[in-house]
Design an enzyme around this catalytic site. Sequence first.
Site, short mmCIF file in Angstrom:
data_model
loop_
_atom_site.label_atom_id
_atom_site.label_comp_id
_atom_site.label_asym_id
_atom_site.label_seq_id
_atom_site.Cartn_x
_atom_site.Cartn_y
_atom_site.Cartn_z
N SER A 138 -15.12 -13.54 9.50
CA SER A 138 -15.81 -13.07 8.31
C SER A 138 -17.26 -13.53 8.36
O SER A 138 -17.59 -14.51 9.06
CB SER A 138 -15.13 -13.69 7.08
OG SER A 138 -15.88 -13.47 5.91
N TYR B 270 -11.16 -20.99 2.40
CA TYR B 270 -11.30 -19.68 3.05
C TYR B 270 -12.41 -19.70 4.10
O TYR B 270 -12.19 -19.30 5.25
CB TYR B 270 -11.58 -18.60 2.00
CG TYR B 270 -11.73 -17.24 2.64
CD1 TYR B 270 -10.64 -16.60 3.22
CD2 TYR B 270 -12.98 -16.60 2.71
CE1 TYR B 270 -10.77 -15.36 3.84
CE2 TYR B 270 -13.11 -15.37 3.32
CZ TYR B 270 -12.01 -14.75 3.89
OH TYR B 270 -12.13 -13.53 4.51
N1 LIG Z 1 -12.23 -7.69 2.29
C1 LIG Z 1 -13.23 -8.45 2.64
O1 LIG Z 1 -14.28 -8.50 1.96
C2 LIG Z 1 -13.15 -9.25 3.92
C3 LIG Z 1 -14.34 -9.76 4.43
C4 LIG Z 1 -14.30 -10.52 5.60
C5 LIG Z 1 -13.10 -10.72 6.26
N2 LIG Z 1 -11.96 -10.21 5.75
C6 LIG Z 1 -10.70 -10.49 6.47
O2 LIG Z 1 -10.07 -9.26 6.77
C7 LIG Z 1 -8.66 -9.47 6.90
C8 LIG Z 1 -7.92 -8.39 6.11
O3 LIG Z 1 -8.23 -8.55 4.75
P1 LIG Z 1 -8.37 -7.31 3.74
O4 LIG Z 1 -9.73 -7.36 3.18
O5 LIG Z 1 -7.87 -6.08 4.36
O6 LIG Z 1 -7.38 -7.83 2.60
P2 LIG Z 1 -6.08 -7.16 1.92
O7 LIG Z 1 -6.37 -5.75 1.53
O8 LIG Z 1 -5.66 -8.12 0.87
O9 LIG Z 1 -5.01 -7.16 3.11
C9 LIG Z 1 -4.47 -8.36 3.60
C10 LIG Z 1 -3.33 -8.05 4.56
O10 LIG Z 1 -2.82 -9.31 5.05
C11 LIG Z 1 -1.42 -9.33 4.86
N3 LIG Z 1 -0.92 -10.66 4.57
C12 LIG Z 1 -1.36 -11.53 3.63
N4 LIG Z 1 -0.56 -12.61 3.57
C13 LIG Z 1 0.43 -12.41 4.50
C14 LIG Z 1 1.58 -13.13 4.87
N5 LIG Z 1 1.92 -14.30 4.30
N6 LIG Z 1 2.37 -12.63 5.85
C15 LIG Z 1 2.07 -11.45 6.44
N7 LIG Z 1 1.00 -10.70 6.11
C16 LIG Z 1 0.20 -11.17 5.14
C17 LIG Z 1 -1.16 -8.40 3.67
O11 LIG Z 1 0.16 -7.85 3.78
P3 LIG Z 1 1.39 -8.17 2.78
O12 LIG Z 1 0.84 -8.63 1.48
O13 LIG Z 1 2.13 -6.87 2.70
O14 LIG Z 1 2.15 -9.21 3.53
C18 LIG Z 1 -2.21 -7.32 3.89
O15 LIG Z 1 -1.70 -6.33 4.74
C19 LIG Z 1 -8.41 -10.89 6.41
O16 LIG Z 1 -8.24 -11.75 7.53
C20 LIG Z 1 -9.68 -11.26 5.65
O17 LIG Z 1 -9.94 -12.63 5.69
C21 LIG Z 1 -11.95 -9.49 4.59
#
Ligand SMILES: NC(=O)c1ccc[n+]([C@@H]2O[C@H](COP(=O)([O-])OP(=O)(O)OC[C@H]3O[C@@H](n4cnc5c(N)ncnc54)[C@H](OP(=O)(O)O)[C@@H]3O)[C@@H](O)[C@H]2O)c1
Length: 261
Positions: A143, A156
């Site tokens: 990130s 985080y």
């Molecule tokens: N959105 C942002 O602004 C942003 C920015 C920088 C980096 N990121 C990174 O991008 C990645 C994806 O995030 P996103 O933004 O797409 O968030 P999101 O929409 O909340 O998706 C998160 C995903 O992770 C899975 N997950 C969470 N806890 C889990 C667990 N205990 N076991 C298995 N799967 C789990 C969730 O699936 P289930 O709940 O179905 O298990 C979901 O598919 C993350 O690593 C986040 O740190 C996001």
Amino acid sequence: MNPNTNFKGKWALVTGASAGIGVALARELAKAGANLVLTARRTDRMETLAAELRASGTDVRIVAADLNDPAAPAAIHKTTADLAIEILINNAGLGQFSPFHECGLEQELSQVRVNCEAMVHLTRLYLPAMVERKRGWVMILSSLASYQPLPYLATYAATKAFDRFFSEALAAEVSQMGIHVTALCPGPTDSEFFIVSRAGAISGSKRQSAEQVAARGVRALARGKRTIIPYAVGRFIGFLSWLTPNRIVTFFVERGTRPQK
Ligand SMILES: NC(=O)c1ccc[n+]([C@@H]2O[C@H](COP(=O)([O-])OP(=O)(O)OC[C@H]3O[C@@H](n4cnc5c(N)ncnc54)[C@H](OP(=O)(O)O)[C@@H]3O)[C@@H](O)[C@H]2O)c1
């Protein structure tokens, strides 16, 4: 030539494939011709995505797993033992916006387990076969938060710094073995992240789409880029953060993001 064509006919495993960036990454890899193993906890979401991808000719397997469980990576690996997983996408992750002394402890520990421990475990399980084949691609979702400590997102930002450092070090280890490792470092991106982390109030309304982040991430992976911040302003912020002492960054971030009582 489009570098994404490297992925045609190969199997990719995407964690966190039930929402946000993970869904967009799965679609992008399918568009590039890869077959997919989708894993997350919410099976209904993955079934819907799998039906969509299968309709356009992609082979898809679903593995339900909770990455809070230390046994989950080995179980996922076992379920895919008959497949040559050549592309590993460590995307699953979560955050929590809160003063640390008041935070939900379980959600803090879950960040360490899902964002770091499960990622290390899955990478350790899938990498040896890639080394043997002298070919493979690993993406690790870091990130823009990895470029400086972040008050009120302390755990985080620390997990994302771990992810990027791990990714960049591993990339240097295995590049001479034909394996590409890419740290994808998005800034604020439209997804469920802000609902789960309750960080919506500090992110502002300008967010990148998950589709754009995924397209740029997959292209960087195919090209063997080690680190990618997928938008220009983010690259500038990353550079400024790198230049500025942490004491100064944290002073301003703490004042700028302090939760209202
Ligand atoms: N959105 C942002 O602004 C942003 C920015 C920088 C980096 N990121 C990174 O991008 C990645 C994806 O995030 P996103 O933004 O797409 O968030 P999101 O929409 O909340 O998706 C998160 C995903 O992770 C899975 N997950 C969470 N806890 C889990 C667990 N205990 N076991 C298995 N799967 C789990 C969730 O699936 P289930 O709940 O179905 O298990 C979901 O598919 C993350 O690593 C986040 O740190 C996001």
